[in-house]
Write an enzyme that holds these catalytic residues in place. Structure first.
Site, PDB file in Angstrom:
ATOM      1  N   ASN A  77       2.335   1.521   4.197  1.00 28.40           N
ATOM      2  CA  ASN A  77       2.689   0.284   4.914  1.00 28.40           C
ATOM      3  C   ASN A  77       2.489   0.416   6.431  1.00 28.40           C
ATOM      4  O   ASN A  77       3.207  -0.158   7.231  1.00 28.40           O
ATOM      5  CB  ASN A  77       4.128  -0.158   4.594  1.00 28.40           C
ATOM      6  CG  ASN A  77       4.463  -1.588   5.032  1.00 28.40           C
ATOM      7  OD1 ASN A  77       5.598  -1.890   5.364  1.00 28.40           O
ATOM      8  ND2 ASN A  77       3.500  -2.473   5.041  1.00 28.40           N
ATOM      9  N   ASP A  99      -8.880   3.485   2.312  1.00 28.61           N
ATOM     10  CA  ASP A  99      -7.724   3.736   3.178  1.00 28.61           C
ATOM     11  C   ASP A  99      -8.186   4.346   4.498  1.00 28.61           C
ATOM     12  O   ASP A  99      -8.611   5.506   4.539  1.00 28.61           O
ATOM     13  CB  ASP A  99      -6.751   4.685   2.461  1.00 28.61           C
ATOM     14  CG  ASP A  99      -5.418   4.747   3.176  1.00 28.61           C
ATOM     15  OD1 ASP A  99      -5.358   4.378   4.376  1.00 28.61           O
ATOM     16  OD2 ASP A  99      -4.432   5.163   2.542  1.00 28.61           O
ATOM     17  N   CYS A 142      -1.200   1.071   7.475  1.00 31.36           N
ATOM     18  CA  CYS A 142      -2.631   0.801   7.699  1.00 31.36           C
ATOM     19  C   CYS A 142      -3.099  -0.470   6.989  1.00 31.36           C
ATOM     20  O   CYS A 142      -3.352  -1.495   7.626  1.00 31.36           O
ATOM     21  CB  CYS A 142      -3.483   1.984   7.230  1.00 31.36           C
ATOM     22  SG  CYS A 142      -3.247   3.476   8.230  1.00 31.36           S
ATOM     23  N   ARG A 143      -3.229  -0.432   5.668  1.00 34.00           N
ATOM     24  CA  ARG A 143      -3.893  -1.528   4.952  1.00 34.00           C
ATOM     25  C   ARG A 143      -3.004  -2.746   4.721  1.00 34.00           C
ATOM     26  O   ARG A 143      -3.422  -3.886   4.992  1.00 34.00           O
ATOM     27  CB  ARG A 143      -4.423  -1.029   3.592  1.00 34.00           C
ATOM     28  CG  ARG A 143      -5.546  -0.027   3.706  1.00 34.00           C
ATOM     29  CD  ARG A 143      -5.777   0.705   2.396  1.00 34.00           C
ATOM     30  NE  ARG A 143      -4.607   1.485   2.002  1.00 34.00           N
ATOM     31  CZ  ARG A 143      -4.443   2.073   0.837  1.00 34.00           C
ATOM     32  NH1 ARG A 143      -5.360   1.942  -0.089  1.00 34.00           N
ATOM     33  NH2 ARG A 143      -3.354   2.779   0.590  1.00 34.00           N
ATOM     34  N   SER A 144      -1.782  -2.552   4.195  1.00 31.10           N
ATOM     35  CA  SER A 144      -0.981  -3.744   3.866  1.00 31.10           C
ATOM     36  C   SER A 144      -0.498  -4.509   5.101  1.00 31.10           C
ATOM     37  O   SER A 144      -0.487  -5.742   5.080  1.00 31.10           O
ATOM     38  CB  SER A 144       0.163  -3.423   2.889  1.00 31.10           C
ATOM     39  OG  SER A 144       1.094  -2.528   3.438  1.00 31.10           O
ATOM     40  N   CYS A 196       0.859  -1.188   0.000  1.00 29.93           N
ATOM     41  CA  CYS A 196       0.000   0.000   0.000  1.00 29.93           C
ATOM     42  C   CYS A 196       0.895   1.237   0.000  1.00 29.93           C
ATOM     43  O   CYS A 196       2.107   1.128  -0.180  1.00 29.93           O
ATOM     44  CB  CYS A 196      -0.978  -0.019   1.175  1.00 29.93           C
ATOM     45  SG  CYS A 196      -0.221   0.062   2.805  1.00 29.93           S
TER      46      CYS A 196
HETATM   47  P1  4NP Z   1      -1.729   2.955   4.054  1.00 34.05           P
HETATM   48  O1  4NP Z   1      -2.329   4.362   4.556  1.00 34.05           O
HETATM   49  O2  4NP Z   1      -1.225   3.198   2.654  1.00 34.05           O
HETATM   50  O3  4NP Z   1      -2.908   2.035   4.091  1.00 34.05           O
HETATM   51  O4  4NP Z   1      -0.638   2.579   5.035  1.00 34.05           O
HETATM   52  C1  4NP Z   1      -1.598   5.561   4.623  1.00 34.05           C
HETATM   53  C2  4NP Z   1      -0.638   5.732   5.590  1.00 34.05           C
HETATM   54  C3  4NP Z   1       0.045   6.920   5.674  1.00 34.05           C
HETATM   55  C4  4NP Z   1      -0.222   7.944   4.780  1.00 34.05           C
HETATM   56  C5  4NP Z   1      -1.178   7.769   3.781  1.00 34.05           C
HETATM   57  C6  4NP Z   1      -1.857   6.578   3.707  1.00 34.05           C
HETATM   58  N1  4NP Z   1       0.461   9.186   4.891  1.00 34.05           N
HETATM   59  O5  4NP Z   1       0.107  10.145   4.154  1.00 34.05           O
HETATM   60  O6  4NP Z   1       1.418   9.300   5.685  1.00 34.05           O
END
Ligand code: 4NP
Length: 154
Positions: free
Chosen positions: A11, A123, A13-15, A8
């Site tokens: 790395n 997300d 939240c989702r993955s 994702c």
């Molecule tokens: P992920 O979510 O891709 O599911 O881990 C996010 C985590 C951090 C950020 C964006 C999305 N960020 O902007 O820092």
């Protein structure tokens, strides 16, 4: 060993959620000696960080630990080291393909295309809804495990 990589943007939240849920399903099916699971980010923003508190809390609710998990960035060598490289959304897929040097390979695909939803995993970093994401991740992991068992004759 069959190697699975969830990818994702951050790395955190989702993955990592998909990684932990998939590892739990694999363990319950007694396939931990056949299937390895990892996750990575397309960005460098959260390298070395543990999963987001929302992901940790949601997984703990379902009895799944995130102990020792740390963010890392996708790297070129991952293309050779993994058999399934799974993006959580369409922009992840574009970024994965760029980082890996634009291979045309069926081993790279969008997670929920394995399910009837055929959409991006929302997300929770932005939606705040970790339950919605968990429910979709669990459904996707069941579909993925079924695909791997069939394709790899496990
Ligand atoms: P992920 O979510 O891709 O599911 O881990 C996010 C985590 C951090 C950020 C964006 C999305 N960020 O902007 O820092």
């Amino acid at each position: 060993m069959i190697q699975v990589l969830f990818v994702c943007l951050g790395n955190i939240c989702r993955s990592p959620m998909a990684e932990a849920v998939m590892r739990d399903l694999v363990k319950k099916k007694r396939l931990s000696n056949k299937i390895g699971v990892d996750s990575a980010a397309t960005s460098s923003w959260h390298i070395g960080e543990p999963p987001h508190k929302g992901t940790q809390d949601k997984l703990r609710e379902y009895g799944i630990s995130t102990k020792g998990m740390q963010g890392r960035q996708l790297q070129n060598a991952d293309f050779d080291n993994f058999d399934y490289i799974i993006g959580m959304d369409e922009s992840n897929i574009r970024n994965i393909r760029t980082i890996l040097g634009n291979p045309s390979s069926p081993k790279i695909f969008r997670f929920l295309d394995l399910t009837d939803h055929r959409k991006d995993v929302p997300d929770p970093y932005y939606t705040g809804n970790f339950q919605e994401t968990y429910d979709l991740v669990l459904e996707g992991c069941h579909a993925l495990l079924e695909k791997i068992i069939l394709e790899q004759r496990l």
